[in-house]
Design an enzyme around this catalytic site. Structure first.
Site, short mmCIF file in Angstrom:
data_model
loop_
_atom_site.label_atom_id
_atom_site.label_comp_id
_atom_site.label_asym_id
_atom_site.label_seq_id
_atom_site.Cartn_x
_atom_site.Cartn_y
_atom_site.Cartn_z
N HIS A 161 0.85 -1.20 0.00
CA HIS A 161 0.00 0.00 0.00
C HIS A 161 0.89 1.25 0.00
CE1 HIS A 161 0.35 -0.82 4.49
NE2 HIS A 161 0.90 0.36 4.36
P1 TYD Z 1 -2.31 -3.42 7.35
O1 TYD Z 1 -1.85 -2.00 7.25
O2 TYD Z 1 -3.31 -3.89 6.35
O3 TYD Z 1 -1.03 -4.39 7.30
P2 TYD Z 1 -0.05 -4.74 6.10
O4 TYD Z 1 -0.29 -3.71 5.03
O5 TYD Z 1 1.31 -4.69 6.70
O6 TYD Z 1 -0.36 -6.12 5.66
O7 TYD Z 1 -2.86 -3.64 8.82
C1 TYD Z 1 -3.33 -4.90 9.25
C2 TYD Z 1 -4.44 -4.67 10.24
O8 TYD Z 1 -3.97 -3.96 11.38
C3 TYD Z 1 -5.59 -3.88 9.64
O9 TYD Z 1 -6.80 -4.47 10.09
C4 TYD Z 1 -5.45 -2.51 10.26
C5 TYD Z 1 -4.76 -2.80 11.58
N1 TYD Z 1 -3.88 -1.69 12.02
C6 TYD Z 1 -4.28 -0.90 13.08
O10 TYD Z 1 -5.37 -1.08 13.67
N2 TYD Z 1 -3.46 0.11 13.48
C7 TYD Z 1 -2.28 0.37 12.88
O11 TYD Z 1 -1.53 1.29 13.28
C8 TYD Z 1 -1.88 -0.45 11.76
C9 TYD Z 1 -0.58 -0.21 11.04
C10 TYD Z 1 -2.72 -1.47 11.36
#
Ligand code: TYD
Length: 138
Positions: free
Chosen positions: A56
């Site tokens: 992302h």
């Molecule tokens: P996500 O950003 O989708 O992880 P990646 O891109 O590394 O695979 O985040 C995974 C989950 O964690 C999503 O449900 C959102 C949650 N999250 C939070 O609640 N707070 C945060 O600060 C972050 C980074 C993620």
């Protein structure tokens, strides 16, 4: 965020306080080590081998990514140019500016990816669709 390039992102060397007896200590301090104020820290761990994370981009978020333990690669993409960095030292950090698509791969066993972020969590700051990202960068 539209104008940012992968060349705006850099690896920085963090302080390392070494003691033969006690081991190492690294400090990250607002405005001293990182050019923003850290409002949030999160870390990725127990990532299964072969899995990829973080596909992302962010509209406004500045980040410092550190391999607190183990290793992984970070691929940055500004829509035109891609750069891949191997993070494998807890005293090095990758500064990522807004508007860069980033993907984390090749996690070693026991890797801990620590991310220091300039803002709190805000889903509206995410660009999760690569085609949307490319459109925004045009
Ligand atoms: P996500 O950003 O989708 O992880 P990646 O891109 O590394 O695979 O985040 C995974 C989950 O964690 C999503 O449900 C959102 C949650 N999250 C939070 O609640 N707070 C945060 O600060 C972050 C980074 C993620």
């Amino acid at each position: 965020m539209i104008d940012t390039k992968v060349f705006d992102c850099t690896m920085i060397e963090l302080s390392r306080h070494h003691s033969d007896r006690k081991g190492n200590l690294t400090v990250i301090e607002n405005s001293v080590t990182v050019p923003f104020n850290v409002k949030r820290t999160y870390y990725l761990y127990d990532v299964p081998g072969g899995e990829s994370r973080g596909g992302h981009a962010h509209k406004d978020l500045h980040q410092l990514i550190v391999a607190a333990s183990g290793s992984f690669t970070v691929t940055l993409d500004d829509g035109s140019v891609k750069r891949t960095f191997l993070l494998n030292r807890p005293y090095q950090g990758l500064l990522v500016v807004p508007g860069i698509w980033r993907t984390l791969d090749d996690f070693s066993s026991g890797a801990v990816c620590m991310v220091l972020a300039s803002e709190g969590y805000d889903e509206s700051d995410y660009i999760r669709d690569y085609n949307d990202f490319i459109e925004l960068k045009r």
